[in-house]
Design a protein around this motif. Structure first.
Motif, short mmCIF file in Angstrom:
data_model
loop_
_atom_site.label_atom_id
_atom_site.label_comp_id
_atom_site.label_asym_id
_atom_site.label_seq_id
_atom_site.Cartn_x
_atom_site.Cartn_y
_atom_site.Cartn_z
N SER A 176 43.77 35.70 34.45
CA SER A 176 44.14 35.57 35.86
C SER A 176 42.94 35.23 36.74
N LEU A 177 43.21 34.40 37.74
CA LEU A 177 42.21 34.12 38.77
C LEU A 177 41.91 35.36 39.61
N ASN A 178 42.83 36.31 39.54
CA ASN A 178 42.71 37.52 40.37
C ASN A 178 41.88 38.60 39.70
N ALA A 179 41.36 38.34 38.50
CA ALA A 179 40.60 39.36 37.77
C ALA A 179 39.40 39.84 38.59
N PRO A 180 39.28 41.15 38.78
CA PRO A 180 38.16 41.68 39.57
C PRO A 180 36.79 41.23 39.06
N LEU A 181 36.59 41.24 37.74
CA LEU A 181 35.30 40.81 37.19
C LEU A 181 35.05 39.33 37.45
N PHE A 182 36.12 38.53 37.44
CA PHE A 182 35.98 37.10 37.73
C PHE A 182 35.59 36.90 39.19
N LYS A 183 36.22 37.66 40.07
CA LYS A 183 35.90 37.56 41.50
C LYS A 183 34.45 37.97 41.76
N MET A 184 33.94 38.89 40.94
CA MET A 184 32.55 39.33 41.09
C MET A 184 31.57 38.39 40.37
N ARG A 185 32.11 37.31 39.79
CA ARG A 185 31.32 36.30 39.09
C ARG A 185 30.59 36.86 37.86
N LEU A 186 31.27 37.80 37.20
CA LEU A 186 30.69 38.40 36.01
C LEU A 186 31.27 37.82 34.72
N LEU A 187 32.20 36.86 34.84
CA LEU A 187 32.85 36.31 33.66
C LEU A 187 32.52 34.84 33.43
N THR A 188 31.59 34.29 34.20
CA THR A 188 31.24 32.87 34.05
C THR A 188 30.75 32.57 32.64
N LYS A 189 29.85 33.39 32.13
CA LYS A 189 29.31 33.19 30.79
C LYS A 189 30.39 33.40 29.74
#
Length: 238
Positions: free
Chosen positions: A140-153
């Motif tokens: 999901s685009l709504n993932a908290p970790l994604f929003k915090m930019r911790l899932l780019t890698k």
């Protein structure tokens, strides 16, 4: 992404998972709710090492797994034989020509890897019987970790080309002529951390029995508070 590298050293599976398996419990819950007859035909598109397929085969469903990784295919076939479900669980290269019509198709954590996912959804619809189910799960685009930019890698390493929000994914599936049965927002920041932050991966294998229940209960509260990291959509071919 090099999927053979991703599945470089897969382990032989020697027993069937149960309903409390932390990784697959949400998929198992969905299949327990479906009114499927014995010998129903299921296609797992992107079957990985076959874990959920062995479970379904043990319930007397006929399961075909399609997979791009040669390593994953080899270990799936060996595991099916070791467990004793090789008559009900068959595994093939993803390029195999399909002539069967299925009662259910699983497309779990796949469409985010595919450039032309519209063509994929069209193809999967053609594989389904009238009244058959398509189960799609995706990040999901709504993932908290994604929003915090911790899932780019993480997204780059595992070959994610995109993420979806519920409205967008629902629209894409309905556009293909499917009728939506339900949309579930799953996987809070706790569960998502265990699967995406490398230093925490080792903990997943210890989450069994009551501990799996407790962590899942807490994680579902976190979904309500901070948002989902994964979307599950079950749809029907009219």
């Amino acid at each position: 992404m090099n999927y053979d590298k991703f599945h470089a050293a897969p382990r032989l599976q020697k027993k069937i998972i149960d309903r409390n398996n932390f990784t697959y419990r949400y998929l198992i819950d969905i299949f327990e709710e479906l009114d499927l007859k014995t010998n129903s035909k299921i296609l797992d598109y992107g079957s990985g090492v076959g874990t959920i397929d062995f479970y379904l085969a043990s319930k007397k469903f006929m399961v075909d797994g399609l997979e791009v990784s040669k390593n994953a295919l080899q270990i799936s076939k060996r595991s099916a034989k070791a467990i004793g479900v090789e008559d009900n669980a068959k595994f093939f290269n993803i390029s195999k020509k399909i002539n069967t019509k299925y009662d259910v198709i699983i497309c779990s954590e796949v469409i985010e890897h595919i450039f032309d996912y519209h063509s994929l959804l069209t193809r999967l619809k053609g594989y389904l019987k009238k009244g058959g189910y398509l189960l799609v799960t995706t990040p999901s685009l709504n993932a908290p970790l994604f929003k915090m930019r911790l899932l780019t890698k993480f997204d780059s390493e595992v070959g994610h080309l995109r993420r979806y929000n519920v409205r967008q994914l629902r629209k894409e599936i309905e556009k293909m002529g499917f009728k939506i049965i339900f949309v579930h927002k799953k996987e809070g920041i706790l569960r998502n951390s265990l699967f995406t932050l490398g230093k925490l991966n080792w903990m997943v294998k210890f989450l069994k029995g009551p501990l799996s229940d407790w962590i899942t209960y807490l994680d579902e509260l976190l979904v309500k508070l901070f948002g989902e990291s994964n979307i599950h959509i079950l749809s029907l071919k009219p």
